[in-house]
Design an enzyme around this catalytic site. Structure first.
Site, short mmCIF file in Angstrom:
data_model
loop_
_atom_site.label_atom_id
_atom_site.label_comp_id
_atom_site.label_asym_id
_atom_site.label_seq_id
_atom_site.Cartn_x
_atom_site.Cartn_y
_atom_site.Cartn_z
N ALA A 111 9.93 40.37 64.05
CA ALA A 111 10.31 39.48 62.95
C ALA A 111 9.44 39.74 61.73
O ALA A 111 9.88 39.64 60.60
CB ALA A 111 10.18 38.02 63.38
N THR A 112 8.18 40.11 61.97
CA THR A 112 7.30 40.42 60.84
C THR A 112 7.89 41.55 60.01
O THR A 112 7.90 41.48 58.78
CB THR A 112 5.89 40.79 61.37
OG1 THR A 112 5.39 39.68 62.11
CG2 THR A 112 4.94 41.12 60.24
N ASN A 138 6.72 26.81 63.62
CA ASN A 138 6.19 27.24 64.91
C ASN A 138 5.02 26.40 65.40
O ASN A 138 4.73 26.34 66.59
CB ASN A 138 5.76 28.72 64.84
CG ASN A 138 4.91 29.04 63.62
OD1 ASN A 138 5.29 28.75 62.49
ND2 ASN A 138 3.75 29.61 63.84
N GLN A 195 12.04 30.63 65.33
CA GLN A 195 11.85 29.59 66.37
C GLN A 195 13.12 28.80 66.67
O GLN A 195 13.05 27.69 67.18
CB GLN A 195 10.72 28.64 65.94
CG GLN A 195 9.35 29.30 65.83
CD GLN A 195 8.72 29.68 67.18
OE1 GLN A 195 9.18 29.27 68.25
NE2 GLN A 195 7.65 30.47 67.13
N HIS A 242 11.22 38.31 71.50
CA HIS A 242 10.26 37.83 72.50
C HIS A 242 10.03 36.32 72.42
O HIS A 242 9.35 35.75 73.28
CB HIS A 242 8.93 38.59 72.42
CG HIS A 242 8.06 38.26 71.24
ND1 HIS A 242 6.99 37.41 71.34
CD2 HIS A 242 8.10 38.65 69.95
CE1 HIS A 242 6.39 37.32 70.15
NE2 HIS A 242 7.06 38.06 69.29
N THR A 293 14.36 56.10 65.51
CA THR A 293 15.26 56.01 66.67
C THR A 293 15.28 54.58 67.20
O THR A 293 14.22 53.98 67.40
CB THR A 293 14.77 56.99 67.77
OG1 THR A 293 14.74 58.29 67.21
CG2 THR A 293 15.66 56.95 69.00
N CYS A 304 -0.69 34.17 66.72
CA CYS A 304 -1.00 35.35 65.93
C CYS A 304 -2.26 35.14 65.09
O CYS A 304 -2.94 36.08 64.74
CB CYS A 304 0.18 35.67 65.03
SG CYS A 304 0.85 34.21 64.30
#
Ligand code: PLP
Length: 374
Positions: free
Chosen positions: A69-70, A149, A177, A198, A234, A320
């Site tokens: 997502a970052t 979050n 979220q 994730h 890829t 994080c």
């Protein structure tokens, strides 16, 4: 171990893991190769893209796969900035994830843009009108999260979208979220939305950027021209396949999960209040898996460490950044007293959380608080 830090990351959905394993060992061709193994990998990747688009009520051509997502957030904000013309203003909120705040800070330094940061109310909710009153002719971008979050508070992303739909302003939603926690789809307006697999029992290292058709888009990564020339490198086919399975299951289980987690959260809240604690989450305006709590007099890290000795994993605020400022900035923006923000911890459950786990957590919380406070 009892894992109650699901806003940081989640266990992999077993079905998703199995589907990924098949890709790793059987469908491992490069989806850009034209031989049969490549074509097979391309087929499963595109089927997954279609599934994800269907679940989000989007068009498959609007779905791009990234590494996180970052990355999706960086891509959306940086692309919008490159198309801003002479306009300088971006509007966002003080409670956004650092992926948004630090990207905008970087753009402020490198591009000289003006970043307006809107404060939440005491409950950690942004008022749409308060945010929109900053929109002027100089505004080219608005970025707002759907669900916070740290507290689980739901933000007025739909209202903001309704207002911006007819305007020539890019609108990005950080939807990280939402999946499996609240109903979220792309029927309401935005140009960009970011997701991270994730966080909903998909694999790590797989993000999604939704880009509404017709939105100007500049590649962040250039190279071999994968993802329709917009995101070279890829593709992570096992990751994409696992993400589609995990998203489908998370959305399918949403209703039963919501009911269950509401009850679990109620019991945690009751125990916290009995212990003289404070609940920082707006309970009637949040996703049910999350509760941010403070036990005044017991520092957040101390409580996290004490519970760890009983095999319980909870978060200080946001994983994080928990090694530096611990997401405390969100609680500070809510103007909670220092004593409360310093003692804040985040409990975040998932659909795999059991009643016994919650009961054990409450028992250990009581014991830890008795020991640390008295
Ligand atoms: N946005 C929000 C609201 C988050 O909670 C997170 C992760 O904690 C991110 C963005 C970044 O996601 P990722 O770590 O997958 O890049």
């Amino acid at each position: 171990m009892i894992y109650l830090d699901n806003n940081a990351t989640t266990i992999l959905d077993e079905q998703a893991g199995k589907a990924m394993q098949e890709c790793f060992y059987k469908i491992y061709g490069n989806p850009n190769s034209i031989h049969p193994m490549g074509l097979e990998a391309y087929r499963v990747m595109e089927e997954s893209r279609e599934k994800i688009a269907e679940l989000l009520k989007a068009d498959p051509r609007e779905i791009y796969f990234t590494s996180s997502a970052t990355e999706s957030i960086n891509w959306a904000l940086r692309s919008a900035t490159s198309f801003r013309g002479k306009r300088k203003r971006v509007i966002t909120s003080a409670i956004e994830h650092k992926a948004v705040l630090n990207t905008l800070k970087d753009l402020q330094n490198s591009e000289g843009i003006e970043v307006i940061i809107v404060e939440p109310n005491k409950q950690g909710i942004i008022f749409a009108e308060k945010l929109l009153e900053h929109v002027n002719e100089d505004t080219y971008l608005v970025s707002l999260m759907a669900v916070n979050n740290v507290t689980g508070a739901i933000q007025p992303y739909e209202e903001v979208g309704q207002y911006l739909e007819a305007k020539n302003i890019f609108y990005h939603i950080d939807a990280v979220q939402t999946i499996g926690k609240t109903s979220f789809n792309l029927e309401s307006f935005c140009n960009f939305a970011s997701f991270s697999a994730h966080k909903f029992h998909g694999p790590k290292g797989l993000g999604i950027l939704y880009v509404k058709r017709g939105t100007a888009l500049r590649p962040l990564l250039t190279g071999g021209g994968q993802e329709r020339g917009m995101r070279s490198s890829t593709q992570n086919v096992p990751g994409v396949v696992g993400t589609a399975v995990a998203m489908e299951n998370a959305i399918k289980e949403l209703n039963s999960t919501t009911e269950k987690l509401r009850l679990f959260r109620d019991s945690i809240v009751k125990a916290v209040r009995e212990l003289g604690g404070v609940v920082n989450t707006p309970l009637d305006h949040s996703v049910p898996n999350t509760v941010n709590i403070s036990i005044p007099g017991v520092r957040g890290e101390t409580l996290v460490n004490a519970l760890a000795t009983s095999g319980i994993c909870i978060g200080t605020s946001s994983a994080c950044s928990s090694r530096n400022d611990g997401g405390q900035y969100v609680l500070k923006a809510m103007k909670v007293r220092e004593e409360i923000s310093e003692s804040a911890v985040r409990v975040s459950m998932s659909r795999f959380t059991t009643k016994t786990e919650v009961e054990d957590f409450i028992k250990s919380l009581r014991e830890a608080v008795m020991l640390l406070k008295f």
